[in-house]
Design an enzyme around this catalytic site. Structure first.
Site, mmCIF file in Angstrom:
data_model
loop_
_atom_site.group_PDB
_atom_site.id
_atom_site.type_symbol
_atom_site.label_atom_id
_atom_site.label_comp_id
_atom_site.label_asym_id
_atom_site.label_seq_id
_atom_site.Cartn_x
_atom_site.Cartn_y
_atom_site.Cartn_z
ATOM 1 N N GLY A 26 0.826 -1.210 0.000
ATOM 2 C CA GLY A 26 0.000 0.000 0.000
ATOM 3 C C GLY A 26 0.856 1.255 0.000
ATOM 4 N N GLY A 28 -0.347 4.427 0.159
ATOM 5 C CA GLY A 28 -1.148 5.565 0.606
ATOM 6 C C GLY A 28 -0.293 6.415 1.532
ATOM 7 N N PHE A 29 -0.942 7.194 2.380
ATOM 8 C CA PHE A 29 -0.209 8.078 3.291
ATOM 9 C C PHE A 29 0.743 7.281 4.200
ATOM 10 C CE2 PHE A 29 -3.964 10.645 2.310
ATOM 11 C CZ PHE A 29 -3.366 11.849 1.990
ATOM 12 N N VAL A 94 -1.796 -7.486 -3.885
ATOM 13 C CA VAL A 94 -1.423 -8.563 -2.959
ATOM 14 C C VAL A 94 -2.657 -9.410 -2.699
ATOM 15 C CG1 VAL A 94 -0.604 -9.099 -0.641
ATOM 16 C CG2 VAL A 94 0.479 -7.271 -1.968
ATOM 17 N N GLU A 190 -18.810 17.619 3.054
ATOM 18 C CA GLU A 190 -18.037 18.367 2.055
ATOM 19 C C GLU A 190 -18.667 18.243 0.669
ATOM 20 O OE1 GLU A 190 -13.686 18.609 4.158
ATOM 21 O OE2 GLU A 190 -13.977 16.989 2.759
ATOM 22 N N ASP A 319 -5.082 3.413 8.193
ATOM 23 C CA ASP A 319 -6.489 3.047 8.396
ATOM 24 C C ASP A 319 -6.676 1.555 8.655
ATOM 25 O OD1 ASP A 319 -7.181 5.646 7.990
ATOM 26 O OD2 ASP A 319 -8.364 5.314 6.167
ATOM 27 N N ALA A 334 -5.559 11.158 7.722
ATOM 28 C CA ALA A 334 -4.273 11.157 7.030
ATOM 29 C C ALA A 334 -3.101 11.376 8.000
ATOM 30 C CB ALA A 334 -4.285 12.236 5.953
ATOM 31 N N GLN A 335 -3.249 12.317 8.946
ATOM 32 C CA GLN A 335 -2.153 12.604 9.875
ATOM 33 C C GLN A 335 -1.770 11.371 10.691
ATOM 34 O OE1 GLN A 335 0.280 14.428 10.937
ATOM 35 N NE2 GLN A 335 -0.085 15.645 9.114
#
Ligand SMILES: Cc1cc2nc3c(=O)[nH]c(=O)nc-3n(C[C@H](O)[C@H](O)[C@H](O)COP(=O)(O)OP(=O)(O)OC[C@H]3O[C@@H](n4cnc5c(N)ncnc54)[C@H](O)[C@@H]3O)c2cc1C
Length: 438
Positions: A26, A28-29, A94, A190, A319, A334-335
């Protein structure tokens, strides 16, 4: 093990047997932060992702509502190889993990399935939409998790107005002009705010036969308030703002069915041609493949060092991990993903040097923000709770700075300024491959 290593990157300059291998699933972040934290380590890193691009998910709603184009919030993962000598990037999904033999199975397009050995494994596979056991809803109510989802939603929204403008049937016109967003967390809020601005400002005067401003935008949630992870006063302010923008907020209402006609919620049918699902998430199947304990959403339960309990050298971050701190779960933001990835990268780098890192992971909460239409955002950071125009400016500044790649920062900044002053949106495209109406 080395035979399998050769398969990935024959690198004559590196005495492979002497180098350990970290496999990161992965990009991602969390995965990218882990790889970055290992940049000076004498180790071979294999970053595997089923996509060739990293997505800045916090701005996906702007792609779904035609403000930004997909390329502006994404960056090629392969760039990691250019930036970091000890990284190999592999485009593959994977499909299996065998902790006992320390191998994973990865299916690459055109290359079939191959086994890849690891000394350390970092699972950073994130989450996917969950329909709470009603996967049949997915056909009519796309989630918002990747660029394909965002483009599908954008095409549905823009296509609905085109169909509303051509039909002679009043009921069908009303159905096309009704948008139902299920889930009033940050993504739903949003999307609703941005959609309200699209129909009232951007599409103004674009249709002679219909008035887009008369569209109905409904934000539904089974819980009793919007933005449930924020303090109540901020929830109330967000609800007031949404109502002012013309969004109908319906809380305490459970969605019972989603079909080709719309939704059934709280016992009532709401005819709608565009339903978007931002209500729930579940972990990817990978944490379960580790054979470890998971929580109800499928996230791996990890120890304070983000290790999978009783499996040395196997970590889960972002996550996909269920991390508890002071009796509370670390949020799926994200943080948190970046901090967890960075922590594990440093921990592995220390272990490689023969040092043991005794300090457990500690999440530093930099605060959470959500945008509610143009000019307005809410921010919660510890006991600081703010909302309004200045908070929105802070949000815009932080998001521009956080985007991957300088070129994206410049392009997004330009789009926002243009859109702010003209009300126009540059990405109003319905791809020809998208079938209109259902
Ligand atoms: C619409 C939306 C809006 C959001 N807004 C905000 C916000 O405003 N602020 C905020 O802080 N957070 C926000 N978040 C949450 C934030 O994006 C996540 O917390 C963060 O992305 C988690 O990072 P991650 O690295 O754990 O997972 P991800 O970023 O999801 O990355 C997971 C990666 O794993 C890859 N992968 C998964 N399974 C496999 C497999 N089997 N094989 C190979 N690769 C695989 C995926 O392709 C992906 O690249 C938002 C999320 C969404 C969906």
């Amino acid at each position: 093990m080395s035979a399998m290593l050769e398969e990935i990157r024959p690198d004559a300059a590196t005495p492979r047997r002497e180098r350990k291998r970290v496999v990161i699933i992965g990009a991602g972040f969390a995965g990218i932060a882990a790889a970055h934290a290992l940049r000076h380590a004498d180790v071979e890193i294999v970053v595997i992702d089923r996509r060739n691009h990293h997505i800045f998910q916090p701005l996906l709603y702007q792609v779904a509502t035609a403000i930004l184009s997909p390329a502006e919030i994404a960056a090629p993962i392969r760039q990691l190889e250019a930036k970091q000598r000890n990284v190999t990037v592999l485009l593959a999904e994977v499909t299996g993990v065998d902790v006992a033999s320390r191998t994973i199975e990865a299916a690459s397009p055109g290359a079939g399935v191959r086994k890849i050995a690891f000394d350390y494994l970092v699972v950073a596979t994130g989450m996917r939409p969950s329909y709470f056991g009603h996967d049949e809803f997915a056909r009519y109510a796309p989630g918002l998790k990747n660029l394909t989802d965002a483009e599908t939603i954008r095409a549905k929204i823009l296509g609905a107005f085109e169909l509303a403008a051509t039909t002679e049937d009043d009921d069908e016109r009303a159905r096309q002009m009704t948008f139902v967003l299920v889930g009033a967390g940050p993504s739903g809020v949003e999307l609703a705010g941005s959609l309200a601005h699209l129909v009232k400002v951007t599409l103004r005067g674009n249709f002679h036969r219909i008035d887009p401003a008369k569209a109905s935008i409904i934000l539904l949630d089974a819980g009793n308030r919007v933005l449930p992870t924020y303090v109540e006063p901020l929830s109330r302010r967000a609800t007031r703002r949404l109502t002012k923008l013309g969004v109908k907020v319906m809380t305490g209402v459970k969605v019972e069915a989603v079909d080709d006609k719309g939704v059934i919620a709280g016992g009532n049918r709401i005819p709608s041609a565009t339903v978007v699902w931002t209500a729930g998430v579940a972990a990817s199947p990978i944490p379960k493949m580790l054979g470890t304990k998971t929580d109800r959403a499928g996230r791996a339960l990890v120890d304070p060092f983000l290790k999978v309990v009783e499996m040395p050298a196997v970590f889960v971050v972002g996550d996909a991990a269920s991390v508890m701190q002071k009796g509370r779960p670390v949020p799926g933001v994200a943080q948190a993903a970046i901090q967890e990835g960075r922590y594990v990268g440093r921990l592995i780098a220390s272990e490689l040097k023969g040092r043991k890192l005794n300090r457990p992971f500690r999440y530093f909460d930099k605060g959470n923000m959500a945008v509610v239409g143009k000019n307005y955002a809410v921010l919660e950071r510890g006991s600081l709770h703010t909302s309004g125009f200045l908070t929105w400016l802070v949000w815009a500044f932080v998001h521009i700075l956080s985007l991957p790649q300088l070129q994206n920062r410049l392009r997004v900044q330009r789009q926002w300024v243009w859109s702010y002053f003209t009300g126009q949106r540059s990405s109003r495209l319905i791809p020809e491959t998208h079938e209109l109406g259902h």
